[in-house]
Design a protein around this motif. Structure first.
Motif, PDB file in Angstrom:
ATOM      1  N   UNK A   1       4.160   2.619 -22.655  1.00  0.00           N
ATOM      2  CA  UNK A   1       3.532   1.299 -22.506  1.00  0.00           C
ATOM      3  C   UNK A   1       4.348   0.144 -23.079  1.00  0.00           C
ATOM      4  N   UNK A   2       5.326   0.420 -23.931  1.00  0.00           N
ATOM      5  CA  UNK A   2       6.159  -0.647 -24.482  1.00  0.00           C
ATOM      6  C   UNK A   2       7.175  -1.193 -23.483  1.00  0.00           C
ATOM      7  N   UNK A   3       7.565  -0.370 -22.511  1.00  0.00           N
ATOM      8  CA  UNK A   3       8.681  -0.752 -21.643  1.00  0.00           C
ATOM      9  C   UNK A   3       8.414  -2.052 -20.888  1.00  0.00           C
ATOM     10  N   UNK A   4       7.253  -2.250 -20.260  1.00  0.00           N
ATOM     11  CA  UNK A   4       7.053  -3.499 -19.512  1.00  0.00           C
ATOM     12  C   UNK A   4       7.237  -4.766 -20.343  1.00  0.00           C
ATOM     13  N   UNK A   5       6.570  -4.918 -21.506  1.00  0.00           N
ATOM     14  CA  UNK A   5       6.796  -6.146 -22.274  1.00  0.00           C
ATOM     15  C   UNK A   5       8.188  -6.216 -22.894  1.00  0.00           C
ATOM     16  N   UNK A   6       8.745  -5.074 -23.264  1.00  0.00           N
ATOM     17  CA  UNK A   6      10.079  -5.059 -23.868  1.00  0.00           C
ATOM     18  C   UNK A   6      11.130  -5.562 -22.885  1.00  0.00           C
ATOM     19  N   UNK A   7      11.146  -5.002 -21.691  1.00  0.00           N
ATOM     20  CA  UNK A   7      12.130  -5.407 -20.684  1.00  0.00           C
ATOM     21  C   UNK A   7      11.829  -6.815 -20.180  1.00  0.00           C
ATOM     22  N   UNK A   8      10.556  -7.163 -20.066  1.00  0.00           N
ATOM     23  CA  UNK A   8      10.198  -8.513 -19.630  1.00  0.00           C
ATOM     24  C   UNK A   8      10.797  -9.551 -20.565  1.00  0.00           C
ATOM     25  N   UNK A   9      10.630  -9.367 -21.848  1.00  0.00           N
ATOM     26  CA  UNK A   9      11.160 -10.347 -22.812  1.00  0.00           C
ATOM     27  C   UNK A   9      12.681 -10.391 -22.783  1.00  0.00           C
ATOM     28  N   UNK A  10      13.307  -9.237 -22.703  1.00  0.00           N
ATOM     29  CA  UNK A  10      14.782  -9.206 -22.677  1.00  0.00           C
ATOM     30  C   UNK A  10      15.325  -9.963 -21.456  1.00  0.00           C
ATOM     31  N   UNK A  11      14.734  -9.754 -20.296  1.00  0.00           N
ATOM     32  CA  UNK A  11      15.230 -10.419 -19.097  1.00  0.00           C
ATOM     33  C   UNK A  11      14.925 -11.918 -19.116  1.00  0.00           C
ATOM     34  N   UNK A  12      13.762 -12.297 -19.617  1.00  0.00           N
ATOM     35  CA  UNK A  12      13.468 -13.722 -19.740  1.00  0.00           C
ATOM     36  C   UNK A  12      14.498 -14.389 -20.650  1.00  0.00           C
ATOM     37  N   UNK A  13      14.846 -13.736 -21.750  1.00  0.00           N
ATOM     38  CA  UNK A  13      15.842 -14.302 -22.660  1.00  0.00           C
ATOM     39  C   UNK A  13      17.217 -14.415 -22.013  1.00  0.00           C
TER      40      UNK A  13
END
Length: 579
Positions: free
Chosen positions: A325-337
């Motif tokens: 469950x961590x992967x969606x928010x983790x990758x989302x934040x990294x790509x937004x940055x």
């Protein structure tokens, strides 16, 4: 100190747009649609230029994104480029001792940055190379391994996340960089342990991070209000067993081929299983367990063998990670940055994470849909940016943007575009696949100590690469590049012809029209009034005292006007902080 000063600039940038000093327009000046297109492209690609703006305006943002995703994989692979160049360099050496180097990887990169149509795919590969880091620095990653790794990121970057992390795991470059290759089971030796390097980093840096997350990227807290760790030492140890026994591809695998490429192209093909070196014990991590070989029941249609067991175990491990469950928010934040802003709101992260979970068709981890959500979100391009909206442009992106905006070409027929010294100590302090460590050039949560950014509990990752030397070096090098007829690479030239053509009735470059063009290409309509006034003043002051200047003198002064304006724009805070 310089980092603090630079960080303070994030709160000093004026909200800009197409109004203010540059309000109004003449025939041929940028339209609101032009500015919107350029602003989008400056996030999604290596920089807007006239051709890209025209292409973007012919469709919608989603139409452009879908067209970019649909583009076929590039005809020229980086690994083909460096292989070809190695042969050419060796053939040209009388002693046949010379070979291609990392510089030839940079040639391939810059040729693609400036000429390849698949800009979104290439930009995504660059972003992923800073998340799933492999580096030539301080490692045994060879030129071809690195080139093939970037090719893989380019090919998988708009596909499924689950497929991406498998390709990353089985890449010879990652195998060498984080010790997957040579990692041998220690089932019967209590004094030894499998190498834990990759097991740790795939979790910490490429997938789930250190703390359990809510869908909006905020940390989950325990009863005492403390963040809950995502994994511990036992999870690393259990997962590390999964990454034992993977070695170089070979038609006839041997103990030698396990740790050294012996067949043609085994240095660029996916790793294969060497069951004799793989742990046959049970493997527990992240709350799940893969059984020992003795208790393993193979899927229907699969014959039980140690090789099949090893392959099934890797699938189990990567499925477990990809579905965490961590992967969606983790990758989302990294790509937004990497594409948009350093400090996305929880709501922004949550919206992108939701698309990661389900792209609308029931597919999880569709990276094309995820990056589309990143780039089309209302928060990506606010009409009135706040004090911490945006991000510091990466040095590589800055240089690429300048070259693209001003139609860089090469005088060499083979298109060897290598526009600056790519060593880590260069004036730009960044180059693809040259990160100093697995943690990239900067940490995603870096905040300059004592700065307004830190006081506001915000982050500014790229400022980790900012200090007195890098600031001065960038300014000096960029001004030298813009102002020089030959800026250090005789094979690469930029053209200011379109800007020089913006003349008034007397034949002089019109300051306001020039500023509007720079506002379009470099700022996407976000140039502030303070900078605009400075550019207008500098252009107007670039003149001659000759009563009757010749056509050649007028042409030179017009070129100087353009160069002065471009140089001022490229080193301005308005440009460095992308909004």
């Amino acid at each position: 100190m310089a980092a603090t000063v630079a960080a303070a600039a994030t709160v000093a940038v004026l909200a800009a747009g197409s109004g203010g000093v540059l309000a109004g327009a003449e025939g041929g000046d940028p339209t609101p649609a032009d500015y919107d297109a350029a602003r989008f492209l400056n996030q999604a690609t290596f920089g807007a230029n006239d051709a890209a703006i025209a292409e973007f305006k012919a469709t919608t943002p989603m139409g452009w994104l879908n067209a970019q995703t649909a583009l076929s994989f590039p005809q020229t692979f980086f690994v083909d480029w460096v292989t070809r160049r190695d042969g050419e360099i060796n053939a040209a050496d009388p002693n046949k001792r010379a070979h291609a180097s990392v510089g030839q990887f940079q040639e391939a990169f810059w040729a693609s940055v400036l000429t390849a149509p698949d800009q979104l795919r290439l930009r995504m590969a660059f972003a992923l190379s800073e998340i799933c880091v492999v580096s030539f620095q301080g490692s045994q990653v060879t030129l071809r391994m690195g080139a093939a790794y970037f090719d893989m990121l380019r090919g998988r970057g708009l596909g499924l996340y689950r497929d991406l992390i498998e390709a990353v795991t089985l890449s010879p470059a990652m195998g060498m960089y984080l010790n997957i290759i040579g990692n041998i089971q220690s089932d019967n030796d209590a004094t030894r342990h499998p190498d834990e390097n990759y097991a740790r980093e795939i979790m910490q840096l490429m997938s789930i991070g250190l703390q359990q997350l809510n869908m909006d990227g905020s940390p989950k807290l325990d009863a005492s209000g403390a963040p809950i760790p995502t994994y511990g030492a036992s999870d690393i140890a259990g997962l590390a067993k999964m990454f034992t026994g993977w070695g170089f591809a070979a038609a006839k695998p041997t103990t030698t081929s396990f740790g050294r490429p012996v067949d043609p192209d085994s240095d660029i093909k996916p790793l294969i299983a060497y069951p004799q070196n793989h742990s046959l014990l049970s493997k527990s991590f992240l709350g799940v367990t893969f059984p020992a070989y003795s208790a393993w029941v193979p899927p229907t249609g699969v014959t039980k063998s140690t090789g099949a067991y090893q392959v099934a175990g890797l699938k189990f491990a990567l499925d477990t990670i990809a579905n965490h469950p961590n992967v969606p928010p983790f990758i989302a934040r990294r790509l937004i940055q990497r594409f948009v802003k350093s400090n996305p709101t929880p709501a922004y992260i949550g919206r992108v994470a939701k698309v990661f979970v389900n792209d609308g068709t029931g597919v999880r981890g569709n990276l094309a849909a995820v990056i589309s959500a990143v780039l089309t979100d209302a928060e990506a391009r606010p009409s009135s940016p706040g004090p911490f909206d945006g991000r510091l442009r990466e040095p590589t992106v800055r240089l690429a943007h300048w070259l693209r905006a001003f139609d860089a070409t090469t005088s060499v027929s083979k298109n060897f575009l290598q526009p600056y010294d790519f060593s880590p100590a260069n004036a730009f302090n960044q180059a693809p696949l040259q990160a100093p460590s697995v943690f990239n050039f900067w940490l995603p949560d870096f905040s300059p100590a004592g700065s307004p950014v830190a006081e506001a509990k915000q982050v500014a990752p790229e400022f980790q690469g900012v200090d007195v030397l890098t600031t001065a070096s960038y300014v000096n090098k960029m001004i030298a590049n813009v102002m020089a007829a030959n800026w250090g690479n005789k094979d690469v030239v930029v053209s200011y012809a379109k800007a020089q053509a913006l003349v008034d009735a007397q034949g002089w470059v019109d300051a306001k029209r020039l500023a509007r063009r720079l506002d379009l290409l470099l700022f996407g309509g976000q140039m502030g009034d303070t900078l605009a006034k400075r550019i207008l003043s500098v252009v107007a002051s670039t003149a001659t005292t000759t009563p009757k200047p010749t056509a050649a003198q007028i042409a030179q002064i017009n070129l100087d006007r353009v160069r002065n304006a471009v140089a001022l724009a490229m080193v301005s805070t308005d440009y460095l902080i992308q909004r």
